[in-house]
Design an enzyme around this catalytic site. Structure first.
Site, short mmCIF file in Angstrom:
data_model
loop_
_atom_site.label_atom_id
_atom_site.label_comp_id
_atom_site.label_asym_id
_atom_site.label_seq_id
_atom_site.Cartn_x
_atom_site.Cartn_y
_atom_site.Cartn_z
N LYS A 104 1.46 2.31 -9.82
CA LYS A 104 0.36 2.91 -10.59
C LYS A 104 0.81 3.33 -11.99
O LYS A 104 -0.01 3.44 -12.90
CB LYS A 104 -0.23 4.08 -9.83
CG LYS A 104 -0.97 3.61 -8.58
CD LYS A 104 -1.61 4.74 -7.82
CE LYS A 104 -2.47 4.22 -6.68
NZ LYS A 104 -1.68 3.58 -5.60
C1 PLP Z 1 -2.09 2.53 -4.76
C2 PLP Z 1 -1.06 1.76 -4.03
C3 PLP Z 1 -1.34 0.54 -3.37
C4 PLP Z 1 -2.74 -0.05 -3.33
O1 PLP Z 1 -3.17 -0.53 -4.58
P1 PLP Z 1 -4.74 -0.77 -4.81
O2 PLP Z 1 -4.87 -1.12 -6.24
O3 PLP Z 1 -5.39 0.56 -4.49
O4 PLP Z 1 -5.17 -1.83 -3.89
C5 PLP Z 1 -0.31 -0.12 -2.73
N1 PLP Z 1 0.94 0.39 -2.70
C6 PLP Z 1 1.24 1.56 -3.30
C7 PLP Z 1 2.63 2.06 -3.20
C8 PLP Z 1 0.27 2.28 -4.00
O5 PLP Z 1 0.60 3.45 -4.59
#
Ligand code: PLP
Length: 478
Positions: A104
């Site tokens: 993120k």
């Molecule tokens: C948020 C997240 C995801 C999922 O990503 P999306 O864009 O919500 O599908 C997968 N792995 C980790 C470690 C995350 O923090």
């Protein structure tokens, strides 16, 4: 001039408005009226920032992309930003080298800059309060991204008992003056509905509210970049010739990360299949296989908590594309989901979607086995989210090269890693990352080390019903 419209209606806004508002007033998500075209070419061999600049300019004209991206990725611990590493037969794209060790960061380093620029242009002098309900990773990445950004404050509400000690410590020790975290006596849904309640009855005329959730188009666009740079690297190292198709396996929750891959494909990157990996919370997996979305199940708590989700918001954007932008159709489906908890799409929509996606649901037990076998065979420790994508790659058994997106550092989930690898004495404590580092003989990412020694700056824990008052007091004191 490129414009954006809601997936549920025809009214158009500028790219800046789309970012500033986050979500359309009719409850829909913003999509561009025309998908920008950027076929793969030598330009994609540039640095991560150069490629990001090209993509940002195509999607968000009106912003000064160079200024927005200036120095943004300096906080990553490698100049490549998102290195592609070979692990046995797979190409693992490490997206976790940012300041909070989860993927993120790639977008949440950029979004605050976009919001600040949009605010200065559209509503000069207006203060912006960003409210975040988080079950873990979003909170720390968002607080870090907003830390020190002028004119904006960010507040993350988290379930005081629902997150790991490492995740809590990352938030409650976050410096910056303009950011804060607050625990809620309740679960993630209580935090989320509290935030929605505050949005529904704004607190002050001179403070606008915004969200850092992945429904904001400003969070999707920066994620498109790494689909291109990973492809470019495969070309550079001779694994593929330019034009050959590559599959991508993506650990999926809210459908934001994998949607960025779908957008890249339809912008002109030679993407083959997108492999959607979910955990036991498999509403998406079922939908991609049979065309029926059903959220009427209890949410399971798994070892990959960032994928513990029943309603994947960004799927709405894919639906909009798959029905050729029929916003009445999308509105009906979303109304039915809200009312009855499920919907079924038409055969033609299902077929369109099946051209680009396959999916798989991976249990905790399978994930743990995957972590163990990859570590034994290749000496590579991957986190439980990445393990789901790895399992997805194996299940899909494609004959094209496959990039496995690695969305978190294994040090963010030390307990699950210890369980998979048979390490004793690693409990849910702030120093668990260090203990895992000792067991693996690997250095702990700077962002996760010494968490126990950092001063707690945001100790508050409140009743979920007191969230409104808490925000009001914060606004009054601003
Ligand atoms: C948020 C997240 C995801 C999922 O990503 P999306 O864009 O919500 O599908 C997968 N792995 C980790 C470690 C995350 O923090």
């Amino acid at each position: 001039m490129m414009m954006y419209q809601s997936t549920r209606g025809a009214a158009q806004v500028s790219p800046m408005q789309a970012v500033y508002e986050g979500m359309a007033p009719d409850g829909g998500l913003y999509v561009p009226t025309h998908l920008p075209q950027l076929p793969y070419g030598d330009w994609a061999q540039g640095t991560f920032v150069q490629v990001a600049q090209r993509i940002l300019s195509a999607w968000l004209p009106g912003f000064d992309a160079a200024a927005v991206l200036q120095g943004v990725y300096d906080a990553f611990d490698t100049p490549q930003v998102v290195p592609l590493v070979q692990v046995g037969p797979a190409h693992v794209l490490e997206l976790f080298h940012g300041p909070t060790a989860a993927f993120k960061d790639v977008a949440l380093c950029v979004l605050p800059r976009l919001l600040k620029a949009a605010g200065q242009q559209l509503h000069p002098g207006t203060r912006l309060l960003v409210l975040i309900a988080t079950s873990g990773d979003t909170g720390s990445a968002a607080l870090h991204g907003f830390s020190g950004v002028e004119g904006i404050r960010a507040l993350a509400f988290y379930p005081s008992k629902g997150i790991s000690a490492v995740q809590r410590a990352q938030m409650v020790t976050m410096p910056g003056g303009n950011v804060a975290a607050c625990g809620i006596q309740g679960n993630f849904d209580d935090a989320q509905s509290g935030v929605k309640r505050i949005f529904a009855a704004p607190i002050s005329a001179d403070v606008r509210l915004s969200s850092a959730n992945s429904i904001n188009i400003g969070r999707l666009v920066p994620q498109i970049t790494y689909y291109y740079t990973a492809y470019a690297q495969l070309v550079r190292q001779g694994t593929i010739r330019a034009g050959e198709r590559v599959d991508y396996a993506v650990p999926t929750g809210n459908f934001g990360d994998i949607l960025a891959g779908w957008l890249a494909k339809h912008m002109g990157l030679p993407v083959g299949t997108l492999i959607c990996a979910t955990n036991a919370n498999d509403a998406l997996d079922v939908f991609l296989r049979i065309g029926i979305y059903d959220r009427r199940k209890p949410l399971a708590r798994t070892l990959s908590p960032s994928m513990d989700i029943l309603v994947s918001s960004n799927l709405e954007r894919l639906l909009w594309y798959a029905c050729d932008g029929d916003s009445a159709y999308v509105s009906d489906l979303m109304a039915q989901l809200a009312r009855e908890g499920h919907y079924a799409v038409s055969a033609s929509v299902r077929e369109r979607i099946a051209q680009d996606f396959v999916s798989v649901s991976v249990s905790d037990a399978q994930g743990l086995m995957q972590i163990q076998s990859v570590y034994r065979q290749h000496g590579y420790a991957m986190d439980p989210h990445t393990a789901a994508a790895w399992a997805g790659r194996e299940a899909a058994q494609g004959n094209r090269p496959c990039v496995v997106l690695s969305t978190a550092s294994p040090f963010k989930f030390p307990q699950a890693m210890a369980q998979a690898l048979g390490f004793a004495g690693i409990d849910d404590t702030v120093d668990a990352a260090e203990r895992l580092g000792q067991a693996l003989g690997q250095p702990v990412p700077v962002s996760l080390s010494g968490l126990g020694q950092r001063p707690v700056l945001h100790p508050d824990v409140i009743e979920a019903g007191d969230m409104d008052d808490y925000v009001r007091r914060m606004v009054d004191a601003w």
